[in-house]
Design a protein around this motif. Structure first.
Motif, PDB file in Angstrom:
ATOM      1  N   UNK A 232      -7.239   3.945 -16.566  1.00  0.00           N
ATOM      2  CA  UNK A 232      -7.136   5.329 -16.125  1.00  0.00           C
ATOM      3  C   UNK A 232      -6.112   5.403 -14.999  1.00  0.00           C
ATOM      4  N   UNK A 233      -5.449   6.546 -14.915  1.00  0.00           N
ATOM      5  CA  UNK A 233      -4.525   6.792 -13.813  1.00  0.00           C
ATOM      6  C   UNK A 233      -5.266   7.504 -12.695  1.00  0.00           C
ATOM      7  N   UNK A 234      -5.146   6.975 -11.497  1.00  0.00           N
ATOM      8  CA  UNK A 234      -5.803   7.541 -10.326  1.00  0.00           C
ATOM      9  C   UNK A 234      -4.769   8.057  -9.339  1.00  0.00           C
ATOM     10  N   UNK A 235      -5.055   9.205  -8.765  1.00  0.00           N
ATOM     11  CA  UNK A 235      -4.226   9.750  -7.697  1.00  0.00           C
ATOM     12  C   UNK A 235      -4.700   9.127  -6.397  1.00  0.00           C
ATOM     13  N   UNK A 236      -3.765   8.632  -5.637  1.00  0.00           N
ATOM     14  CA  UNK A 236      -4.099   7.967  -4.381  1.00  0.00           C
ATOM     15  C   UNK A 236      -4.340   9.008  -3.287  1.00  0.00           C
ATOM     16  N   UNK A 237      -5.486   8.927  -2.649  1.00  0.00           N
ATOM     17  CA  UNK A 237      -5.838   9.819  -1.564  1.00  0.00           C
ATOM     18  C   UNK A 237      -5.528   9.158  -0.224  1.00  0.00           C
ATOM     19  N   UNK A 238      -5.703   7.837  -0.173  1.00  0.00           N
ATOM     20  CA  UNK A 238      -5.409   7.064   1.036  1.00  0.00           C
ATOM     21  C   UNK A 238      -5.007   5.662   0.612  1.00  0.00           C
ATOM     22  N   UNK A 239      -3.988   5.130   1.253  1.00  0.00           N
ATOM     23  CA  UNK A 239      -3.606   3.727   1.046  1.00  0.00           C
ATOM     24  C   UNK A 239      -2.926   3.246   2.309  1.00  0.00           C
ATOM     25  N   UNK A 240      -3.576   2.305   2.982  1.00  0.00           N
ATOM     26  CA  UNK A 240      -2.989   1.686   4.161  1.00  0.00           C
ATOM     27  C   UNK A 240      -3.302   0.197   4.112  1.00  0.00           C
ATOM     28  N   UNK A 241      -3.092  -0.497   5.195  1.00  0.00           N
ATOM     29  CA  UNK A 241      -3.286  -1.947   5.186  1.00  0.00           C
ATOM     30  C   UNK A 241      -4.741  -2.369   4.989  1.00  0.00           C
ATOM     31  N   UNK A 242      -5.678  -1.475   5.239  1.00  0.00           N
ATOM     32  CA  UNK A 242      -7.097  -1.841   5.141  1.00  0.00           C
ATOM     33  C   UNK A 242      -7.838  -1.201   3.975  1.00  0.00           C
ATOM     34  N   UNK A 243      -7.424  -0.022   3.558  1.00  0.00           N
ATOM     35  CA  UNK A 243      -8.218   0.723   2.587  1.00  0.00           C
ATOM     36  C   UNK A 243      -7.376   1.478   1.573  1.00  0.00           C
ATOM     37  N   UNK A 244      -7.967   1.658   0.406  1.00  0.00           N
ATOM     38  CA  UNK A 244      -7.377   2.470  -0.658  1.00  0.00           C
ATOM     39  C   UNK A 244      -8.470   3.369  -1.213  1.00  0.00           C
ATOM     40  N   UNK A 245      -8.190   4.664  -1.291  1.00  0.00           N
ATOM     41  CA  UNK A 245      -9.089   5.610  -1.929  1.00  0.00           C
ATOM     42  C   UNK A 245      -8.278   6.292  -3.013  1.00  0.00           C
ATOM     43  N   UNK A 246      -8.812   6.304  -4.225  1.00  0.00           N
ATOM     44  CA  UNK A 246      -8.104   6.938  -5.334  1.00  0.00           C
ATOM     45  C   UNK A 246      -9.115   7.676  -6.204  1.00  0.00           C
ATOM     46  N   UNK A 247      -8.656   8.787  -6.808  1.00  0.00           N
ATOM     47  CA  UNK A 247      -9.578   9.571  -7.627  1.00  0.00           C
ATOM     48  C   UNK A 247      -8.926   9.995  -8.927  1.00  0.00           C
ATOM     49  N   UNK A 248      -9.793  10.221  -9.918  1.00  0.00           N
ATOM     50  CA  UNK A 248      -9.401  10.722 -11.228  1.00  0.00           C
ATOM     51  C   UNK A 248     -10.486  11.710 -11.626  1.00  0.00           C
TER      52      UNK A 248
ATOM     53  N   UNK B 248       0.803  -1.224   0.000  1.00  0.00           N
ATOM     54  CA  UNK B 248       0.000   0.000   0.000  1.00  0.00           C
ATOM     55  C   UNK B 248       0.837   1.277   0.000  1.00  0.00           C
ATOM     56  N   UNK B 249       2.025   1.252   0.601  1.00  0.00           N
ATOM     57  CA  UNK B 249       2.864   2.450   0.647  1.00  0.00           C
ATOM     58  C   UNK B 249       3.285   2.861  -0.761  1.00  0.00           C
ATOM     59  N   UNK B 250       3.676   1.889  -1.558  1.00  0.00           N
ATOM     60  CA  UNK B 250       4.069   2.178  -2.945  1.00  0.00           C
ATOM     61  C   UNK B 250       2.886   2.727  -3.734  1.00  0.00           C
ATOM     62  N   UNK B 251       1.718   2.140  -3.529  1.00  0.00           N
ATOM     63  CA  UNK B 251       0.523   2.610  -4.229  1.00  0.00           C
ATOM     64  C   UNK B 251       0.192   4.040  -3.828  1.00  0.00           C
ATOM     65  N   UNK B 252       0.335   4.337  -2.539  1.00  0.00           N
ATOM     66  CA  UNK B 252       0.066   5.699  -2.072  1.00  0.00           C
ATOM     67  C   UNK B 252       1.013   6.693  -2.750  1.00  0.00           C
ATOM     68  N   UNK B 253       2.252   6.303  -2.902  1.00  0.00           N
ATOM     69  CA  UNK B 253       3.260   7.183  -3.495  1.00  0.00           C
ATOM     70  C   UNK B 253       3.086   7.332  -5.010  1.00  0.00           C
ATOM     71  N   UNK B 254       2.839   6.217  -5.706  1.00  0.00           N
ATOM     72  CA  UNK B 254       2.836   6.217  -7.172  1.00  0.00           C
ATOM     73  C   UNK B 254       1.459   6.359  -7.811  1.00  0.00           C
ATOM     74  N   UNK B 255       0.405   6.123  -7.052  1.00  0.00           N
ATOM     75  CA  UNK B 255      -0.930   6.162  -7.631  1.00  0.00           C
ATOM     76  C   UNK B 255      -1.343   4.784  -8.124  1.00  0.00           C
ATOM     77  N   UNK B 256      -2.427   4.744  -8.847  1.00  0.00           N
ATOM     78  CA  UNK B 256      -3.033   3.485  -9.261  1.00  0.00           C
ATOM     79  C   UNK B 256      -3.493   3.569 -10.703  1.00  0.00           C
ATOM     80  N   UNK B 257      -3.199   2.554 -11.462  1.00  0.00           N
ATOM     81  CA  UNK B 257      -3.721   2.414 -12.837  1.00  0.00           C
ATOM     82  C   UNK B 257      -4.844   1.389 -12.758  1.00  0.00           C
ATOM     83  N   UNK B 258      -6.075   1.831 -13.025  1.00  0.00           N
ATOM     84  CA  UNK B 258      -7.248   0.968 -12.887  1.00  0.00           C
ATOM     85  C   UNK B 258      -8.224   1.271 -14.013  1.00  0.00           C
ATOM     86  N   UNK B 259      -8.653   0.228 -14.697  1.00  0.00           N
ATOM     87  CA  UNK B 259      -9.607   0.353 -15.807  1.00  0.00           C
ATOM     88  C   UNK B 259      -9.116   1.375 -16.834  1.00  0.00           C
TER      89      UNK B 259
END
Length: 129
Positions: free
Chosen positions: A69-85, A56-67
């Motif tokens: 689209x590139x998403x900016x990570x708003x939260x990423x920890x051991x339980x949850x991920x929130x990302x927006x585009x 999750x730390x890497x995802x928080x730093x680099x963002x997420x590619x999903x469907x």
């Protein structure tokens, strides 16, 4: 699985602030149930299972590619991920066995999507799922 599908439809899509929802089995890395019209490509599942769930730390730093689209990570920890585009977003909640994935679109309240997803994730964790 119909019980899980009913939970997705009633508790998430029923809010009118969750556009799509799916449950991914962590061990198998496969979708076990999804809302109508929500198809996840194997690359999306792999990104969530091998990327976010394991780092999750890497995802928080680099963002997420999903469907695609590139998403900016708003939260990423051991339980949850929130990302927006822009005006859309993806919420991922990890339980013992699953990743619960939801999306919201323009005109929906992200906070309602987050709350509904987190509550269902908490319920699944309490049930040992």
């Amino acid at each position: 699985m119909s019980h899980l599908r009913d939970l997705l439809l009633e508790t998430l899509l029923g809010t009118k602030h969750v556009d799509k929802a799916a449950l991914i089995k962590l061990q198998e890395g496969s979708v076990c149930v999804a809302s109508p019209g929500f198809s996840l490509m194997p690359s999306d599942v792999e990104t969530l299972v091998n990327g976010y769930a394991k780092n999750p730390v890497r995802t928080r730093r680099e963002g997420l590619r999903f469907k695609e689209k590139d998403y900016k990570c708003v939260r990423a920890d051991d339980c949850s991920l929130y990302a927006k585009n822009e005006n859309t977003g993806v919420i991922v909640v990890k339980t013992h066995r699953y990743l619960l994935v939801t999306t919201y679109t323009e005109g929906m309240y992200p906070s309602v999507c987050v709350e509904a997803t987190e509550k269902l994730g908490e319920y699944l964790r309490k049930e040992g799922k």
